[in-house]
Each structure stands twice: as C-alpha cells, then as structure tokens.
Design a protein around this motif. Structure first.
Motif, PDB file in Angstrom:
ATOM      1  N   PHE A   1       1.157 -18.254  31.662  1.00 37.91           N
ATOM      2  CA  PHE A   1      -0.191 -18.774  31.905  1.00 37.91           C
ATOM      3  C   PHE A   1      -1.166 -18.261  30.850  1.00 37.91           C
ATOM      4  CE2 PHE A   1       1.642 -19.092  36.166  1.00 37.91           C
ATOM      5  CZ  PHE A   1       1.236 -20.360  36.551  1.00 37.91           C
ATOM      6  N   GLY A   2      -1.938 -19.176  30.287  1.00 44.07           N
ATOM      7  CA  GLY A   2      -3.014 -18.777  29.399  1.00 44.07           C
ATOM      8  C   GLY A   2      -4.202 -18.293  30.207  1.00 44.07           C
ATOM      9  N   GLY A   3      -5.133 -17.641  29.543  1.00 44.09           N
ATOM     10  CA  GLY A   3      -6.296 -17.142  30.267  1.00 44.09           C
ATOM     11  C   GLY A   3      -7.418 -16.794  29.320  1.00 44.09           C
ATOM     12  N   THR A   4      -8.581 -16.530  29.877  1.00 44.11           N
ATOM     13  CA  THR A   4      -9.753 -16.207  29.073  1.00 44.11           C
ATOM     14  C   THR A   4     -10.113 -14.732  29.168  1.00 44.11           C
ATOM     15  OG1 THR A   4     -11.210 -16.737  30.920  1.00 44.11           O
ATOM     16  CG2 THR A   4     -10.701 -18.509  29.386  1.00 44.11           C
ATOM     17  N   ASP A   5      -9.310 -13.977  29.908  1.00 45.68           N
ATOM     18  CA  ASP A   5      -9.646 -12.585  30.173  1.00 45.68           C
ATOM     19  C   ASP A   5      -8.655 -11.639  29.512  1.00 45.68           C
ATOM     20  OD1 ASP A   5     -12.013 -12.298  31.581  1.00 45.68           O
ATOM     21  OD2 ASP A   5     -11.110 -12.940  33.457  1.00 45.68           O
ATOM     22  N   THR A   6      -8.641 -10.432  30.013  1.00 46.33           N
ATOM     23  CA  THR A   6      -7.660  -9.445  29.601  1.00 46.33           C
ATOM     24  C   THR A   6      -6.302  -9.791  30.209  1.00 46.33           C
ATOM     25  OG1 THR A   6      -7.234  -7.064  29.516  1.00 46.33           O
ATOM     26  CG2 THR A   6      -8.128  -7.941  31.568  1.00 46.33           C
ATOM     27  N   ILE A   7      -5.266  -9.034  29.898  1.00 46.74           N
ATOM     28  CA  ILE A   7      -3.932  -9.278  30.446  1.00 46.74           C
ATOM     29  C   ILE A   7      -3.873  -8.665  31.843  1.00 46.74           C
ATOM     30  CG2 ILE A   7      -1.455  -8.938  30.108  1.00 46.74           C
ATOM     31  CD1 ILE A   7      -2.036  -8.574  27.116  1.00 46.74           C
ATOM     32  N   PHE A   8      -3.768  -9.523  32.861  1.00 50.83           N
ATOM     33  CA  PHE A   8      -3.865  -9.044  34.238  1.00 50.83           C
ATOM     34  C   PHE A   8      -2.760  -8.042  34.584  1.00 50.83           C
ATOM     35  CE2 PHE A   8      -6.109 -13.179  34.728  1.00 50.83           C
ATOM     36  CZ  PHE A   8      -7.328 -12.647  35.084  1.00 50.83           C
ATOM     37  N   GLU A   9      -1.577  -8.257  34.012  1.00 53.16           N
ATOM     38  CA  GLU A   9      -0.444  -7.404  34.363  1.00 53.16           C
ATOM     39  C   GLU A   9      -0.448  -6.052  33.640  1.00 53.16           C
ATOM     40  OE1 GLU A   9       0.385 -11.643  35.026  1.00 53.16           O
ATOM     41  OE2 GLU A   9      -0.215 -10.488  33.249  1.00 53.16           O
TER      42      GLU A   9
ATOM     43  N   TRP B   1      -6.829  -1.923  29.853  1.00 51.37           N
ATOM     44  CA  TRP B   1      -8.218  -2.282  30.099  1.00 51.37           C
ATOM     45  C   TRP B   1      -9.160  -1.149  29.719  1.00 51.37           C
ATOM     46  CZ3 TRP B   1      -7.957  -4.522  35.773  1.00 51.37           C
ATOM     47  CH2 TRP B   1      -7.065  -5.612  35.786  1.00 51.37           C
ATOM     48  N   SER B   2     -10.355  -1.531  29.274  1.00 46.56           N
ATOM     49  CA  SER B   2     -11.413  -0.553  29.050  1.00 46.56           C
ATOM     50  C   SER B   2     -12.039  -0.187  30.400  1.00 46.56           C
ATOM     51  CB  SER B   2     -12.481  -1.149  28.133  1.00 46.56           C
ATOM     52  OG  SER B   2     -13.182  -2.184  28.810  1.00 46.56           O
ATOM     53  N   PRO B   3     -12.791   0.917  30.463  1.00 47.64           N
ATOM     54  CA  PRO B   3     -13.476   1.254  31.723  1.00 47.64           C
ATOM     55  C   PRO B   3     -14.384   0.134  32.214  1.00 47.64           C
ATOM     56  CG  PRO B   3     -13.489   3.129  30.247  1.00 47.64           C
ATOM     57  CD  PRO B   3     -12.930   1.982  29.449  1.00 47.64           C
ATOM     58  N   TYR B   4     -15.047  -0.568  31.269  1.00 45.40           N
ATOM     59  CA  TYR B   4     -15.908  -1.684  31.667  1.00 45.40           C
ATOM     60  C   TYR B   4     -15.084  -2.799  32.302  1.00 45.40           C
ATOM     61  CZ  TYR B   4     -18.671  -5.912  31.434  1.00 45.40           C
ATOM     62  OH  TYR B   4     -19.297  -7.071  31.763  1.00 45.40           O
TER      63      TYR B   4
ATOM     64  N   LYS C   1     -14.057  -1.881  35.835  1.00 51.24           N
ATOM     65  CA  LYS C   1     -15.188  -1.948  36.770  1.00 51.24           C
ATOM     66  C   LYS C   1     -15.569  -3.399  37.060  1.00 51.24           C
ATOM     67  CE  LYS C   1     -19.952  -0.348  37.403  1.00 51.24           C
ATOM     68  NZ  LYS C   1     -21.064   0.442  36.835  1.00 51.24           N
ATOM     69  N   TYR C   2     -15.648  -4.219  35.997  1.00 49.00           N
ATOM     70  CA  TYR C   2     -16.061  -5.601  36.200  1.00 49.00           C
ATOM     71  C   TYR C   2     -15.000  -6.396  36.949  1.00 49.00           C
ATOM     72  CZ  TYR C   2     -17.654 -10.338  35.543  1.00 49.00           C
ATOM     73  OH  TYR C   2     -18.070 -11.620  35.787  1.00 49.00           O
ATOM     74  N   PHE C   3     -13.728  -6.181  36.636  1.00 43.14           N
ATOM     75  CA  PHE C   3     -12.650  -6.897  37.311  1.00 43.14           C
ATOM     76  C   PHE C   3     -12.717  -6.651  38.813  1.00 43.14           C
ATOM     77  CE2 PHE C   3      -8.352  -7.238  39.006  1.00 43.14           C
ATOM     78  CZ  PHE C   3      -7.969  -8.488  38.539  1.00 43.14           C
ATOM     79  N   ASP C   4     -12.884  -5.379  39.217  1.00 43.49           N
ATOM     80  CA  ASP C   4     -12.965  -5.052  40.644  1.00 43.49           C
ATOM     81  C   ASP C   4     -14.183  -5.711  41.280  1.00 43.49           C
ATOM     82  OD1 ASP C   4     -10.680  -3.543  40.438  1.00 43.49           O
ATOM     83  OD2 ASP C   4     -11.722  -1.620  40.251  1.00 43.49           O
TER      84      ASP C   4
END
Length: 271
Positions: A207-215, A220-223, A226-229
C-alpha cells in the motif's frame, strides 16, 4: 462553519460551487472531489484562500489561489508505477484504473505516461497494459480478472497496480483471489482503509501512503509519534463510526489541523 455535500453529479457540484461563492467565506477547505475543474472557475475567483485536501487534476495545480499540502495523483501514481517496475522488477505490469472522467485523466497523465517513459528507458525488460474498471459496478470484475490473467501468461514476476477507490479495490482483490490469480499487488493510498485491510485477500498487498511507514514506529520522530497518536484518537472519536478509517480520512484530518494551526497563529499575531 458551513458544509456543502454533493454526490457524483456535476449539477450538484455546480450548486455547491455557487453556494460557496455566494457565502464568500474567509476560508474554503475543498474535500476530495471529482468535479474540481468544473468548480474552480466559480470558487477560485471568489474565495481566497482555498485549501485543497487532495489535488487530482491538472487544474488543481495551475489554478491561482489554490493551496495544498498533499500530493494526490501526481505523486501517488508515478510512484506506484516506478515502485512496481524498478523495485519489484515486474516483467508484466497491469494497471487497474477507474473508467471515469477523473480516473481516465489521472491514468493518462500520471500512470500511462510514466509507464511508457520507463518502457522507453528499459526496452525489452517488461510489458504493461491498462485495464479500465467501472467504479461501483461488480458486473465487470470477472472480465477484468480474465483479461489480466491472459495478459500475464508466460510472465515470471507479474505485478498489478491499483489506481482505484477503496470499495473497488475490495471487489477486485476478492475477484483476483477467487480466480486464483497469483501476482504481487501494489495499491495507491486510496485503497487503504479498514474495510480493505479486513479483507483476507489484502494480505501481502503493498500500500502506498502519504505518511511515515506505519510498520516502523522505530523510525518515527518524536513529533510523528505524538501527532500519530493524536490523529488516531481524533479519528476513533469520529461521530460516524460506520465510516471506515482510511488514508483519505487521515489526509482530511491533516489538512484541517494545518488550517487550524495557521488560523491560531494568525489570531495570536493580531490578525
């Protein structure tokens, strides 16, 4: 705060555009819309600024007064084509695309053009073809699967690309699995929602996506953490629980938060 919602009807879209222009809001957030070229002459000339959710058409990029933080077709589909051919090393690549006005424009501009460009760069390494799919119509699924199966005859590493919406992805995934077609599947972010991921046939799909790699939260950076949650909590609290969480819902949330952030900064600065 006003909302105008329309179905897949150009007359309804035109009515929305007129209503928005007549209201003359301080800001217009434009949702994921298949009638953008029809609406921009009315909206873009009368409302400033306009924040898009996902740009799809050429006019979404060259109409003055439009802002967007997302990539849309212009990044998702060339990336899908390149990934299938260069990273997955497909020797036969089938692109399933929507047989609608926006689907055909996206296919011609951001899938067909780039597949042919790679074909020119890598002669003899792969073949490819496009397979139009009637959105929301299950009667053509068997024919599409049969045509893809015949196209893949003799291929050692067949790959299928999905440039279609989530409900259609579900149909074609199930039809391919039911017919026993063995191929790697690459899907644009439009295909990623809870209903598709719950389909057993989605196992192994790229699956393509516009975000970071979910798996890979370890990247991930600290930001981002925090934003994902925060975003997951917001979407889990959505009023319409029947609407599956999706990449489009994530993008809509991101755009809305971007607007909220900038308006808050403007207010704090005395605007």
């Amino acid at each position: 705060f006003d909302v105008c919602v329309h179905g897949l009807d150009p007359a309804e879209a035109t009515n929305c555009a007129n209503e928005i222009a007549d209201t003359a809001p301080n800001l217009h957030i434009h949702g994921i819309d298949f009638f953008n070229p029809l609406m921009w002459p009315t909206i873009a000339g009368n409302v400033t600024p306009v924040m898009q959710t996902v740009p799809i058409f050429v006019s979404d990029f060259n109409t003055p007064g439009l802002l967007s933080t997302e990539g849309g077709c212009v990044s998702a589909f060339p990336g899908m084509v390149q990934y299938a051919i260069e990273d997955l090393e497909a020797d036969a690549f089938a692109i399933v695309h929507s047989d609608t006005g926006p689907g055909l424009e996206c296919f011609a501009d951001t899938q067909e053009r780039f597949a042919n460009q790679l074909l020119d760069d890598r002669p003899g390494e792969f073949i490819w073809d496009g397979f139009p799919e009637a959105s929301g119509d299950t009667t053509d699924n068997d024919a599409i699967v049969q045509n893809i199966s015949e196209f893949f005859e003799g291929a050692e590493n067949p790959v299928i690309g999905f440039g279609i919406q989530a409900s259609d992805c579900n149909e074609i995934l199930s039809a391919l699995a039911g017919a026993g077609v063995e191929a790697t599947i690459v899907a644009s972010g439009a295909c990623r929602d809870d209903s598709v991921l719950a389909n057993p046939a989605s196992a192994g799909v790229h699956f393509g996506g516009t975000d970071t790699i979910f798996e890979r939260p370890d990247l991930w950076s600290p930001y981002e953490t925090k934003y994902f949650d925060f975003r997951e909590t917001s979407m889990d609290a959505r009023p319409n629980q029947d609407a599956p969480k999706s990449s489009f819902m994530e993008v809509a949330h991101d755009v809305t938060m971007t607007v909220w952030l900038h308006m808050s900064l403007m207010e704090q600065g005395g605007g």
